[in-house]
Write a protein that holds these residues in place. Structure first.
Motif, PDB file in Angstrom:
ATOM      1  N   SER A 116       9.584   8.282  21.337  1.00  0.00           N
ATOM      2  CA  SER A 116      10.646   7.922  20.399  1.00  0.00           C
ATOM      3  C   SER A 116      11.752   8.971  20.274  1.00  0.00           C
ATOM      4  O   SER A 116      12.688   8.776  19.523  1.00  0.00           O
ATOM      5  N   TRP A 142       8.166   2.099  19.199  1.00  0.00           N
ATOM      6  CA  TRP A 142       7.134   1.636  18.252  1.00  0.00           C
ATOM      7  C   TRP A 142       7.128   2.416  16.957  1.00  0.00           C
ATOM      8  O   TRP A 142       6.344   2.126  16.067  1.00  0.00           O
ATOM      9  N   ASN A 143       8.003   3.404  16.824  1.00  0.00           N
ATOM     10  CA  ASN A 143       8.035   4.132  15.558  1.00  0.00           C
ATOM     11  C   ASN A 143       8.972   3.517  14.531  1.00  0.00           C
ATOM     12  O   ASN A 143       9.125   4.031  13.434  1.00  0.00           O
ATOM     13  N   LYS A 229      -2.058   5.225  16.953  1.00  0.00           N
ATOM     14  CA  LYS A 229      -3.336   5.686  16.392  1.00  0.00           C
ATOM     15  C   LYS A 229      -3.720   4.729  15.263  1.00  0.00           C
ATOM     16  O   LYS A 229      -2.858   4.117  14.657  1.00  0.00           O
ATOM     17  N   SER A 231      -4.391   5.151  12.283  1.00  0.00           N
ATOM     18  CA  SER A 231      -3.817   5.386  10.957  1.00  0.00           C
ATOM     19  C   SER A 231      -2.301   5.180  10.912  1.00  0.00           C
ATOM     20  O   SER A 231      -1.714   5.278   9.849  1.00  0.00           O
ATOM     21  N   ASN A 232      -1.667   4.896  12.052  1.00  0.00           N
ATOM     22  CA  ASN A 232      -0.207   4.739  12.036  1.00  0.00           C
ATOM     23  C   ASN A 232       0.211   3.424  11.382  1.00  0.00           C
ATOM     24  O   ASN A 232      -0.086   2.349  11.885  1.00  0.00           O
ATOM     25  N   GLN A 234       3.073   1.951  11.090  1.00  0.00           N
ATOM     26  CA  GLN A 234       4.048   1.072  11.744  1.00  0.00           C
ATOM     27  C   GLN A 234       3.427   0.071  12.706  1.00  0.00           C
ATOM     28  O   GLN A 234       3.989  -0.977  12.963  1.00  0.00           O
TER      29      GLN A 234
ATOM     30  N   THR B 205       0.521  13.562  15.141  1.00  0.00           N
ATOM     31  CA  THR B 205       0.195  12.293  14.506  1.00  0.00           C
ATOM     32  C   THR B 205      -0.368  12.458  13.088  1.00  0.00           C
ATOM     33  O   THR B 205      -0.495  13.578  12.593  1.00  0.00           O
ATOM     34  N   THR B 206      -0.694  11.342  12.449  1.00  0.00           N
ATOM     35  CA  THR B 206      -0.998  11.316  11.022  1.00  0.00           C
ATOM     36  C   THR B 206      -1.918  12.435  10.533  1.00  0.00           C
ATOM     37  O   THR B 206      -1.611  13.081   9.538  1.00  0.00           O
ATOM     38  N   ARG B 259       6.674  12.553  16.715  1.00  0.00           N
ATOM     39  CA  ARG B 259       5.407  13.093  16.208  1.00  0.00           C
ATOM     40  C   ARG B 259       4.245  12.107  16.303  1.00  0.00           C
ATOM     41  O   ARG B 259       3.139  12.491  16.654  1.00  0.00           O
ATOM     42  N   ASP B 260       4.482  10.832  15.967  1.00  0.00           N
ATOM     43  CA  ASP B 260       3.349   9.909  15.898  1.00  0.00           C
ATOM     44  C   ASP B 260       2.727   9.638  17.263  1.00  0.00           C
ATOM     45  O   ASP B 260       1.617   9.137  17.345  1.00  0.00           O
ATOM     46  N   LEU B 262       2.101  12.068  19.433  1.00  0.00           N
ATOM     47  CA  LEU B 262       1.504  13.314  19.917  1.00  0.00           C
ATOM     48  C   LEU B 262       0.193  13.611  19.201  1.00  0.00           C
ATOM     49  O   LEU B 262      -0.055  13.124  18.109  1.00  0.00           O
ATOM     50  N   ASP B 263      -0.629  14.452  19.846  1.00  0.00           N
ATOM     51  CA  ASP B 263      -1.771  15.006  19.123  1.00  0.00           C
ATOM     52  C   ASP B 263      -1.542  16.513  19.004  1.00  0.00           C
ATOM     53  O   ASP B 263      -0.604  17.039  19.589  1.00  0.00           O
TER      54      ASP B 263
END
Lengths: 284, 425
Positions: A116, A142-143, A229, A231-232, A234, B205-206, B259-260, B262-263
């Motif tokens: 993104s 996707w973000n 993931k 927990s995401n 979106q 990520t989160t 960010r979302d 990536l780890d």
């Protein structure tokens, strides 16, 4: 048949039974604490929660984009390949090949393609757009909170368009040459032959393609998990919610989400089954 | 039709037979080696690669030496930073087929297993092995649930550490040796970095965002009020939490947009590569720097998250004694090794974390580890949220969901705080 009864229908029944209890903690799952029958309480709570509505909205959006994308692309390819041409076999293999890749494997690649970052830090597709001078096409993929899930439908379309093509191609090939000849003899133009002779005969194929792609879309989980993931927010869909509930020992809600998915699939598939059954009966 | 029936019946019988033999194998697993009373000790972990694997191997070596009567069986399950292992474990425990001992984060993450009656109380072993004297009282308090202890920690990690690239800081006119006093001072530095065009703060990520959130809460609330968040004494809807969340929002505005996807290793790599100035991550990140030959002081600097100095955001891996373990004596022997000075030193030298025991000689460890040992001995030990020390799993899930929703723009600050308060129940 007994195995089917136990391991499919028996377990579906067990799932519904669990979803009707207040089995929300680890202690209840192991029977240390009692569970109470709550009827459709879990369903009502889920459907009323904003988070689950967001998941359902995502699922709908994903399904629409995925369905329209694969149907349009698959049909177009089939139509292009329908007329005998050189190297048809190669094109067929090339289009069909992505289906051989697992969702998990392609998800790993697409996670990078759908990076993104924009501007200087751009990677993947955004970088490609920069290189060819189409900067305005850069987007967070996707973000994006509203449309993000549609970006995940892209790899799914990439993977299954070839399959839809194969279905339609078989449909095209199933139309006897005599019918086309007859149409042409009656003075129909090539377009009219398609419009009035061939397309109507493709509708059963289109319907099966819709059903197959549609139910795959409702079950979408692995592709989403390998790109995003659990927990995401979106990219949440009900299947992801089911996994998250299960991992936090909330078996009742997990089962309820599973049941809701099953009901949605059933709503899609059962009319189709009835339809084909009737047709088979009348055909005999 | 008849033929189908025959085939189906044959298939059914075949499947039933495989099921039986499968069951037989499963039963054999626990007590294998086995006919002579069971010397195997199955140690279930998610340590399957990297420094974690070396650590486990080091621990295994000590175990073989201390308890030659028992055989170590590696039950490691790779993948998903432990989520694959936890899912399998959940299934096995529920099916009444527990391993002899399994790895779990110490603290509140064990709540579910305890409530489900799946763990034995090991408080007696603490007395027997003399662990009560060598573990700090803060730690023992955090491990104790209703007067009982259910696990033996093998190591300690710290969650509230900032990793920074001194070269990037200098080019933004910041002295890398000067540590900002609080979050506000840090934000001023972040602004200076951002003005140079580099990502000021990298995050992934989160769960790494939750890690950042917990450190901001520590910094703004102080140790006592931070612990109060988890035992109900601090109000989640309060004004000081609002301040912390505003800080969190500001910090997130300095982060990378991908960010979302990536780890944590990728986010930490940005600091190593100089494409980002700061990263907040637990102290396992030090291995990433060391593996690439980046020197502490010149290649990277580390300090507690500004404002949280004097607090040690603790998380620990620990081992348990499940109810119904096939070989409880073997598991007890394993726990003795895990708690022993020798075991802790061997394991932590390899893994890069620090011993939970306070009697280890700091000279045996690396420069970073020595500084962590020092803080561990003197700081207030507070539980990490992101790593299961502070809350049961369901609560952490609710916080993660709310955080993801907030950082992707799905909710505003007031809604976020409401959702956090609701998660606290």
């Amino acid at each position: 048949m007994i195995l089917m009864a136990v391991f499919v229908y028996g377990l579906i029944a067990a799932n519904f039974a669990t979803s009707a209890t207040d089995n929300h903690t680890a202690a209840q799952a192991t029977g240390v604490q009692p569970t109470v029958f709550v009827g459709i309480g879990n369903y009502l709570d889920l459907l009323a929660s904003e988070a689950f509505q967001h998941s359902l909205k995502n699922l709908l959006l994903y399904t629409v984009v995925f369905l329209v994308g694969t149907m349009v692309i698959g049909f177009t390819w089939a139509w292009l390949l329908e007329r005998p041409m050189r190297g048809e076999g190669i094109f067929r293999s090339v289009y069909l090949f992505p289906m051989a890749v697992s969702f998990i494997a392609s998800g790993v690649v697409w996670r990078w393609l759908l990076n993104s970052n924009e501007g200087e830090q751009a990677l993947g597709l955004n970088r490609l757009f920069q290189m060819v001078g189409l900067d305005f096409l850069q987007n967070p993929w996707w973000n994006n909170i509203t449309w993000g899930i549609a970006a995940i439908a892209l790899p799914a379309i990439w993977q299954l368009s070839g399959y839809v093509m194969a279905l339609f191609l078989a449909g095209f090939r199933g139309v006897p040459e005599e019918l086309r000849e007859a149409g042409r003899m009656d003075g129909a133009s090539e377009w009219q032959v398609y419009r009035h002779v061939i397309f109507p005969q493709l509708s059963p194929v289109a319907l099966s393609a819709l059903i197959i792609i549609g139910h795959m879309s409702l079950k979408a989980f692995d592709l989403i998990m390998s790109i995003s993931k659990p927990s995401n927010y979106q990219t949440k869909v009900p299947a992801v919610d089911m996994y998250v509930f299960k991992s936090s020992f909330d078996y009742a809600n997990s089962a309820a989400v599973g049941a809701i998915l099953l009901i949605i699939v059933a709503l899609l598939v059962i009319p189709y089954l009835i339809h084909t059954n009737r047709k088979e009966a009348s055909g005999r | 039709m008849r033929r189908i029936g025959v085939v189906a019946t044959a298939a059914a019988i075949g499947l039933a037979l495989t099921a039986c033999s499968g069951g037989g194998d499963g039963g054999g697993d626990g007590g294998e080696g086995g006919g002579d009373g069971g010397t195997d000790v199955e140690v279930f972990t998610w340590w399957a690669a990297g420094s974690e694997l070396t650590g486990l191997e080091a621990l295994e070596a000590v175990f073989t030496e201390q308890h030659p009567d028992f055989t170590f069986v590696n039950g490691a399950v790779a993948g998903g930073a432990g989520s694959a292992a936890k899912d399998l474990l959940q299934t096995r425990l529920q099916a009444g087929d527990p391993p002899d001992t399994f790895q779990a984060h110490a603290g509140a993450e064990l709540t579910d297993y305890i409530a489900a009656g799946q763990l034995e109380d090991v408080s007696d072993l603490y007395t027997e092995f003399g662990l009560t004297d060598v573990f700090p009282q803060d730690l023992i308090d955090l491990l104790t649930v209703d007067g009982s202890i259910y696990s033996v920690p093998s190591n300690i990690h710290r969650s509230n550490v900032v990793w920074a690239n001194p070269t990037v800081l200098e080019s933004a006119g910041i002295d890398p040796a000067a540590v900002p006093a609080d979050i506000d001072a840090w934000i001023a530095d972040l602004e200076a970095v951002q003005a140079t065009g580099v990502t000021a703060l990298s995050v992934a990520t989160t769960w790494t965002q939750v890690n950042l959130l917990e450190t901001v809460l520590m910094a703004d609330l102080g140790a006592e009020a931070y612990i109060g968040l988890w035992n109900g004494e601090t109000d989640w809807a309060g004004a000081d939490v609002t301040t912390a969340l505003e800080h969190f929002e500001t910090l997130m505005s300095f982060t990378n947009t991908d960010r979302d996807g990536l780890d944590w290793p990728e986010a930490t790599q940005m600091v190593i590569d100089g494409t980002a100035a700061y990263n907040v991550m637990g102290d396992w990140a030090v291995a990433a720097f060391e593996e690439q030959g980046v020197e502490r002081g010149t290649g990277f600097v580390d300090f507690p998250v500004p404002g949280s100095d004097g607090q040690f955001g603790f998380l620990a891996d620990s081992f348990t004694l499940p109810v119904g373990a096939p070989n409880p004596d073997g598991a007890t022997a394993w726990l003795e090794t895990v708690g022993s000075l020798e075991g802790q030193v061997a394991f932590n030298q390899a893994k890069g974390s620090i011993p939970a025991r306070t009697d280890a000689d700091p000279a045996d460890f690396s420069e970073y580890q020595q500084s962590a040992i020092e803080s561990y001995a003197s700081d207030a030990i507070v539980p990490s949220l992101a790593h299961g020390a502070a809350t049961p799993i369901a609560w952490l899930t609710a916080i993660s969901d709310a955080t993801s929703k907030f950082t992707t723009g799905g909710s505003d600050l007031a809604t976020y705080q409401e959702e956090l308060a609701a998660a606290a129940g």
